[in-house]
Design an enzyme around this catalytic site. Structure first.
Site, PDB file in Angstrom:
ATOM      1  NE  ARG A  13      -3.919   2.093   2.297  1.00  0.00           N
ATOM      2  CZ  ARG A  13      -5.036   2.057   1.589  1.00  0.00           C
ATOM      3  NH1 ARG A  13      -5.338   0.953   0.920  1.00  0.00           N
ATOM      4  NH2 ARG A  13      -5.846   3.090   1.545  1.00  0.00           N
ATOM      5  CB  THR A 167     -18.491   8.127  18.119  1.00  0.00           C
ATOM      6  OG1 THR A 167     -17.218   8.760  18.112  1.00  0.00           O
ATOM      7  CG2 THR A 167     -19.390   8.816  19.143  1.00  0.00           C
ATOM      8  CG  HIS A 188      -8.855   7.264   1.523  1.00  0.00           C
ATOM      9  ND1 HIS A 188      -8.761   5.901   1.333  1.00  0.00           N
ATOM     10  CD2 HIS A 188      -9.606   7.738   0.476  1.00  0.00           C
ATOM     11  CE1 HIS A 188      -9.404   5.561   0.234  1.00  0.00           C
ATOM     12  NE2 HIS A 188      -9.926   6.653  -0.302  1.00  0.00           N
ATOM     13  CG  ASP A 192      -8.595   1.547   0.148  1.00  0.00           C
ATOM     14  OD1 ASP A 192      -8.109   2.692   0.188  1.00  0.00           O
ATOM     15  OD2 ASP A 192      -7.979   0.543  -0.255  1.00  0.00           O
TER      16      ASP A 192
END
Length: 213
Positions: A13, A167, A188, A192
């Site tokens: 990534r 939350t 991000h 994803d």
């Protein structure tokens, strides 16, 4: 606190991470209604607290996936923690203040529940942030007064905060089932939409595993 340093040149990534850190810093936020009926029933029949069991459930799914365990070391290197702990708000009704605590995660919900209660007892007179040497944390909070449709948290740093922010709101009953809105915010650069969606699907699966009385 153990972790691995991430090599951006070999990490699959790496290029995406660089793009979302260098050119487009985005935090994704998603709110989904989750069914907490099994967990609520389990807590009530066992004489346990819903709040720590919900924190445990979230922590279990968070720790199951690398995308939720990224952070930075003291030298600014990207790292992936082996385990992350929930940093949660303990609200005090008597003065409408809160204490920010960290309870170490355990795979055993009963052990985590006991540690939570001990931490709450130990710091019941404290207010604000309780100092901790732990850096491998993610944020958890609850708004038990309202059932909201969406909730967003803006972290005003340099746009490099990588840990999840989770939350949830008030649970309500309809047709014999109890549901609540739950929100996750995540950078991000490390996740994803697929990863964000998987979190909610697996959290529901986890909640459904709590045994009936």
């Amino acid at each position: 606190m153990t972790y691995q340093t991430v090599n951006l040149d070999t990490w699959e990534r790496g290029s995406l991470f660089r793009f979302y850190m260098d050119r487009m810093r985005i935090v994704m936020s998603l709110t989904v209604d989750v069914d907490v009926t099994p967990l609520l029933t389990f807590a009530r029949t066992r004489g346990m607290k819903f709040y720590p069991l919900m924190i445990w459930s979230v922590s279990k799914v968070v720790n199951a996936h690398a995308e939720f365990r990224y952070g930075w070391d003291d030298d600014g290197n990207l790292i992936r923690w082996d385990t992350v702990f929930p940093s949660y708000a303990e609200f005090h009704r008597e003065d409408a203040a809160f204490t920010k605590l960290v309870t170490p995660y355990s795979d055993d919900p009963f052990r985590f529940h006991a540690r939570f209660l001990e931490d709450r007892r130990r710091y019941r007179a404290a207010r604000g942030i309780v100092p901790t040497p732990l850096q491998n944390t993610f944020d958890v909070s609850c708004l038990p007064w309202v059932r909201y449709r969406h909730f967003d948290v803006h972290v005003f740093d340099e746009g490099k905060f990588l840990a999840p922010v989770v939350t949830w709101g008030r649970y309500t009953e309809e047709g014999g089932r109890f549901t609540l809105p739950l929100t996750m915010n995540i950078h991000h650069a490390v996740a994803d939409g697929f990863h964000l969606s998987r979190f909610f699907l697996e959290l529901q699966e986890q909640l459904d595993t709590f045994p009936k009385p």
